[in-house]
Design a protein around this motif. Structure first.
Motif, PDB file in Angstrom:
ATOM      1  N   GLY A 168      11.885 -38.922 -38.727  1.00  6.48           N
ATOM      2  CA  GLY A 168      12.730 -37.726 -38.641  1.00  6.48           C
ATOM      3  C   GLY A 168      13.933 -37.895 -37.746  1.00  6.48           C
ATOM      4  N   LYS A 169      14.420 -39.135 -37.598  1.00  9.10           N
ATOM      5  CA  LYS A 169      15.536 -39.388 -36.685  1.00  9.10           C
ATOM      6  C   LYS A 169      16.886 -39.444 -37.395  1.00  9.10           C
ATOM      7  N   THR A 170      16.888 -39.414 -38.704  1.00  2.00           N
ATOM      8  CA  THR A 170      18.146 -39.479 -39.443  1.00  2.00           C
ATOM      9  C   THR A 170      17.999 -38.713 -40.745  1.00  2.00           C
ATOM     10  N   THR A 171      19.108 -38.509 -41.440  1.00  2.00           N
ATOM     11  CA  THR A 171      19.025 -37.914 -42.776  1.00  2.00           C
ATOM     12  C   THR A 171      19.189 -39.036 -43.789  1.00  2.00           C
ATOM     13  N   PRO A 172      18.726 -38.803 -45.014  1.00  2.00           N
ATOM     14  CA  PRO A 172      18.906 -39.821 -46.060  1.00  2.00           C
ATOM     15  C   PRO A 172      20.374 -40.181 -46.226  1.00  2.00           C
ATOM     16  N   PHE A 173      21.271 -39.207 -46.021  1.00  2.00           N
ATOM     17  CA  PHE A 173      22.697 -39.427 -46.287  1.00  2.00           C
ATOM     18  C   PHE A 173      23.343 -40.266 -45.193  1.00  2.00           C
ATOM     19  N   ASN A 174      22.944 -39.995 -43.935  1.00  2.00           N
ATOM     20  CA  ASN A 174      23.407 -40.845 -42.834  1.00  2.00           C
ATOM     21  C   ASN A 174      22.942 -42.280 -43.023  1.00  2.00           C
ATOM     22  N   ALA A 175      21.664 -42.417 -43.348  1.00  2.00           N
ATOM     23  CA  ALA A 175      21.089 -43.758 -43.529  1.00  2.00           C
ATOM     24  C   ALA A 175      21.819 -44.491 -44.654  1.00  2.00           C
ATOM     25  N   ALA A 176      22.068 -43.791 -45.744  1.00  2.00           N
ATOM     26  CA  ALA A 176      22.764 -44.407 -46.881  1.00  2.00           C
ATOM     27  C   ALA A 176      24.155 -44.869 -46.466  1.00  2.00           C
ATOM     28  N   ILE A 184      14.550 -46.769 -43.015  1.00  2.00           N
ATOM     29  CA  ILE A 184      13.403 -46.047 -43.585  1.00  2.00           C
ATOM     30  C   ILE A 184      12.460 -45.603 -42.465  1.00  2.00           C
ATOM     31  N   LEU A 208      24.045 -48.051 -44.450  1.00  2.00           N
ATOM     32  CA  LEU A 208      23.763 -49.217 -45.290  1.00  2.00           C
ATOM     33  C   LEU A 208      24.994 -49.619 -46.098  1.00  2.00           C
ATOM     34  N   LEU A 209      25.646 -48.630 -46.685  1.00  2.00           N
ATOM     35  CA  LEU A 209      26.816 -48.937 -47.515  1.00  2.00           C
ATOM     36  C   LEU A 209      27.961 -49.507 -46.673  1.00  2.00           C
ATOM     37  N   LEU A 253      13.967 -42.615 -40.913  1.00  2.00           N
ATOM     38  CA  LEU A 253      13.781 -41.470 -41.801  1.00  2.00           C
ATOM     39  C   LEU A 253      12.387 -40.887 -41.628  1.00  2.00           C
ATOM     40  N   GLU A 254      11.392 -41.765 -41.643  1.00  3.47           N
ATOM     41  CA  GLU A 254       9.999 -41.299 -41.549  1.00  3.47           C
ATOM     42  C   GLU A 254       9.720 -40.683 -40.189  1.00  3.47           C
ATOM     43  N   LEU A 273      17.698 -51.750 -44.104  1.00  2.00           N
ATOM     44  CA  LEU A 273      16.983 -50.762 -44.913  1.00  2.00           C
ATOM     45  C   LEU A 273      15.620 -50.462 -44.297  1.00  2.00           C
TER      46      LEU A 273
END
Lengths: 360, 360
Positions: free
Chosen positions: B342-350, B336, B353-354, B339-340, B332
């Motif tokens: 700008g290298k990924t989207t929230p959905f890719n990151a999620a 994060i 993790l899942l 994300l900050e 995580l």
């Protein structure tokens, strides 16, 4: 004729059936399917600002076909480094408030200033046939033919989360394609305003002036979200009413504590039909963007929004996994009956449910 | 002396130390520990209205010792069939508004009518030493000595969810012990008002009248939750201000859409110090209870609240399990940062993790 063929069970030689599709049509379909451009072409074209490929990529994002989703993700990931460089404006208002007319006037004003404007929509009620808002592009006749504008109806979908995710990803593609102003429209069904608020930099509430009682019927929480309230259709006999409404809205806004960025939401008056007030609204938004960029709030808010989407995607998925488990479904039904009969506490019931997944 | 004992490393024989506890004290402690009554006694005594055992059972509910929790659960489960027969009233207001004085006056009025009143509190900021509200029972001198009243400070705890759960369970025990009116007080730290609102039948907001601008500084969402606003300290020079405030609050309340049960929240004026207005407030609440009981809303709301607690307990626990996983914690943090940057989207990151929990 053989002996067998004389049996009652023998079959007559059939006549050959005509093909259901002509060979030439079938070939055309095969060709067009084969013809889908490689991912690299999509990326190249989108970054060059090609609207046809942008539109096709959004179709891939919206597709439920896993192959399309995979391709969409590859395109999206390649585009991310070029995204995030725009101003994102959310616009909401009940049907009849003149959203289309306003967005057309506002969009034309922006393209007139040399901006590239993408208009997206979030409408979880929109059906597979590309639904209720922005479906009819003729509602924005001028903007639709503007080469610096891109208009896309709401993705269809049953869950707001899904619709919102697709729209959020489409924003990134539009930005990568060079659109510097993204407008996200919503009719405000269910929680859609909250979803849009969480993906834009500035949130604008369109209202009409009526015969007093302006604040009646505003959905809970909307005023807290609005960075500006614009009273539309302030023309003809309505000008006086609009001014009265402005005073009333201003008073109402002062009842709320100031926003955490110090911004006091502005009440503006406009007539999209007569193109009046539109320039002032854009100046106000520019002022907001400048102030918040300088204070660092703009980037902070975007980071917060991304984290919000990250966590809400995870949390939704955790719940989906749990509640879609057939064992849980059965047990949950029983525990709710026990609760309603006063035979258990919510906490006991919850523990039973949680423990039953540990065992499985 | 042996040879060894001459070594520099040898130890001198020590003098025997005095015991840290006297044998008689130790025996007394052992005896008192052994003496904890069996679960059946707890249940019997609570159902007979024994306040000492009620109080001890709540201490078990609040304990973090697993053995205590087990015992608490057994007691609770046995008491559930006798619970749920009360009116639950939530009271909130900022410090200084006179909550203690109001609850004392209101509670005395109720016991005067033959009611049995339990006063609980939800204060997630209260520390281990039984903190900031209701800690000092001397603040309710008269009520505390009333044999038909039971006052209990907020359970301590770091998470609002935990504090709220303990209070909700304590409500059930108080009801089983025969208390027919439960008052839950909160100072309104963080989301504590929302938690209390979700465990009561009627939610009352205490306010002061000042020099106009009454609505400034009211926390977002509180007005939507209130079934009544009571302007306290309407005495002496303040009577006029209180009446002005009443008009202003009434106007503000009308800006909100009506509640789903059709109830229009009432603005009342009271002086707890001079015992004025208290009877009218109780009449209003009784009227509310009667109306909603007849319409079926009362039971519907309790069922909805139980379901709310069921689902929120499960959902909190699902999240706890996920985010406390050390693999997730590491990943995580990295996502994060991506994300900050700008290298990924929230959905890719999620999804990353899942998927990482699926593998583990």
């Amino acid at each position: 004729m053989t002996k067998d063929s004389k049996s009652n069970l023998s079959e007559k030689e059939g006549v050959s059936q005509p093909e259901t599709t002509s060979k030439s049509s079938a070939n055309k379909i095969k060709l067009s399917r084969r013809k889908q451009a490689p991912t690299s072409t999509f990326i190249e074209k989108i970054l060059a600002g090609d609207i046809t490929f942008l539109s096709r990529a959004i179709t891939l994002i919206e597709s439920t076909n896993p192959k399309h989703q995979e391709k969409a993700n590859e395109i999206l990931n390649a585009c991310i480094p070029y995204a995030n460089k725009s101003i994102r404006i959310g616009i909401t208002g009940v049907p009849g408030v003149g959203k289309s007319t306003f967005i057309e006037a506002f969009g034309k004003h922006l393209t007139g200033l040399g901006k590239k404007v993408a208009v997206l929509a979030v409408d979880p009620s929109s059906s597979i046939n590309r639904g209720s808002i922005l479906g009819d592009k003729t509602r924005m006749e001028q903007l639709v033919t503007d080469k610096n504008a891109f208009i896309r109806p709401s993705p269809s979908g049953t869950s707001l989360g899904g619709v919102a995710q697709k729209t959020k990803e489409s924003i990134l593609l539009c930005e990568a394609a060079g659109f510097d102003t993204i407008i996200v429209e919503t009719v405000g069904v269910g929680q859609s305003e909250t979803a849009v608020h969480a993906m834009v930099d500035f949130f604008l509430l369109l209202k009409l002036s009526g015969a007093g009682d302006e604040l009646q019927g505003i959905k809970r929480g909307i005023i807290e979200m609005a960075d500006s309230i614009v009273i539309n259709k302030a023309d003809g006999d309505n000008v006086k009413n609009a001014k009265i409404a402005k005073v009333e809205f201003n008073r109402a806004l002062h009842l709320y504590p100031p926003k955490d960025n110090g911004w006091q939401p502005k009440v503006m008056v406009a007539s999209a039909l007569h193109n009046s007030g539109i320039d002032d609204i854009y100046k106000m938004i520019s002022n907001y963007i400048q102030t918040t960029t300088e204070s660092g709030y703009f980037q902070k808010r975007r980071n917060d929004q991304n984290k919000h989407w990250l966590f809400s995607t995870i949390n939704d998925q955790l719940k989906n996994r749990f509640y879609n488990d057939p064992v849980i479904k059965d047990l949950l039904e029983r525990e709710i009956k026990n609760l309603e009969a006063g035979k258990t506490t919510p906490f006991n019931a919850a523990n039973n449910l949680l423990n039953s997944t540990n065992k499985s």
